[in-house]
Design an enzyme around this catalytic site. Structure first.
Site, PDB file in Angstrom:
ATOM      1  N   ARG A 110       8.839   2.062  -3.343  1.00 57.68           N
ATOM      2  CA  ARG A 110       8.822   0.835  -3.646  1.00 57.68           C
ATOM      3  C   ARG A 110      10.077   0.041  -3.500  1.00 57.68           C
ATOM      4  NH1 ARG A 110       5.101   1.598  -7.261  1.00 57.68           N
ATOM      5  NH2 ARG A 110       3.531   1.707  -5.445  1.00 57.68           N
ATOM      6  N   ASP A 170       0.714  -1.189  -0.005  1.00 56.88           N
ATOM      7  CA  ASP A 170       0.166   0.123   0.130  1.00 56.88           C
ATOM      8  C   ASP A 170       0.959   1.141   0.106  1.00 56.88           C
ATOM      9  OD1 ASP A 170      -2.509   1.271  -0.126  1.00 56.88           O
ATOM     10  OD2 ASP A 170      -2.124   1.890   1.969  1.00 56.88           O
ATOM     11  N   LYS A 202      14.021   4.976 -11.389  1.00 58.15           N
ATOM     12  CA  LYS A 202      13.098   4.936 -10.351  1.00 58.15           C
ATOM     13  C   LYS A 202      13.084   3.638  -9.590  1.00 58.15           C
ATOM     14  CE  LYS A 202       8.275   4.978  -9.342  1.00 58.15           C
ATOM     15  NZ  LYS A 202       6.957   4.645 -10.179  1.00 58.15           N
ATOM     16  N   PHE A 208       3.739   6.395 -13.287  1.00 60.07           N
ATOM     17  CA  PHE A 208       2.070   6.358 -13.396  1.00 60.07           C
ATOM     18  C   PHE A 208       1.826   7.433 -11.755  1.00 60.07           C
ATOM     19  CE2 PHE A 208       1.567   3.143  -9.844  1.00 60.07           C
ATOM     20  CZ  PHE A 208       2.643   2.516 -10.033  1.00 60.07           C
TER      21      PHE A 208
END
Lengths: 194, 194
Positions: B181, B69, B175, B152
């Site tokens: 993440r 999440d 990234k 995104f």
């Protein structure tokens, strides 16, 4: 760097300090923060309780904080005592009281159905409230009578099948390598790199 | 070994598969379990939502499950959109709608007060419900206008100070090394050893 271990239990501080030795942390405990808030361990899981304790104490001390919550799950008792391990025989009971109660509940249960596991959730929080939580699990069998005199808690009645001895017989050198708390702490050690 | 990534978002599956490449996991996603329960992301923290998703899906699939999440915390908005990042402009809004809404709310906020961070909680659960949760954090600044066309979500308006570029300008190679993440997943990679 300072690391607060959010417990008043000197056994836990000692075990944790032993496993983190050489990591260059100055280990503090709740004894160093006499007015620290008391955190109710009322969660449904070890992970929840550990996270709540770590975030509360990290915010209060403004220091990196490690909290643990651990307990024993006995399959023949549907996972009890679980998160209630410390209060299993009432608030003022001793380790002996709890062990006696557990052995009594299992007195007619044969060895093949005495499977159990120690679980230890450890949460690492920074003062901003960012939290990692890991779980260590150690599978075992509940003995028919207490054996050994090292360790604490349910250690005298928890047999590690590989050694055919209770945690209390194995002593700290072996226990600190294979226990639920050791496994959780090894995971925490990895995460401390970040 | 099979590892279920508990998401329907193909961007996330792709990012996770890229970082875990070489780890010898057969990566499945919720697309492979069409009747899997839908887990409401109604927790107060990213960690809570990730843990809930991972435990629910691990029990359902009977497989090791990874859930995440993540979201954006903007200091000038007291941490919003936070756990509501995906619903920030209503249920049916697009990434563009959310970015426009955020830029609009910050239109009078000077650069020095546009600090923000992406957070990603990742939870790893086995079918018994044992769960580890880790957090990855990536600090940044909210841009004055969207830039770049990779990635995104909020990627086009999130500037990484070290590169002076948005996530959407940096592209996947960079990234996937520095993102919230990526950091969470590096921690998970370490825990998969246990």
């Amino acid at each position: 760097m300072k690391l607060v271990v959010a417990t008043n239990n000197p056994h836990k501080v000692k075990e944790i300090a032993a496993i983190l030795r050489g990591q260059n942390y100055e280990i503090l405990s709740l004894k160093d923060f006499s007015n620290a808030p008391v955190v109710a361990e009322d969660g449904d899981t070890f992970e929840e309780n550990a996270a709540k304790k770590a975030t509360t104490i990290a915010r209060y001390t403004r220091l990196l904080t490690l909290a643990d919550d651990s307990g024993l799950e006995v399959d023949a008792l549907n996972g009890e005592p679980g998160v209630k391990s410390a209060r299993f025989a009432g608030e003022n009971a001793t380790d002996e009281d709890r062990n006696r109660k557990l052995l009594n509940l299992l007195k007619d249960v044969p060895e093949t159905k005495r499977s159990a596991r120690f679980k230890c959730a450890m949460a690492l929080s920074n003062p901003q409230g960012d939290t990692d939580v890991v779980l260590g699990v150690c599978e075992g069998i509940i003995a028919f009578e207490p054996k050994g005199d090292t360790g604490f808690g349910y250690d005298p009645i928890f047999i590690v099948p590989r050694y055919r001895k209770t945690f209390a017989e194995l002593g700290p050198a072996i226990k600190n390598r294979i226990s639920h708390r050791a496994i959780a702490l090894q995971k925490i050690k990895k995460l401390l790199q970040y």
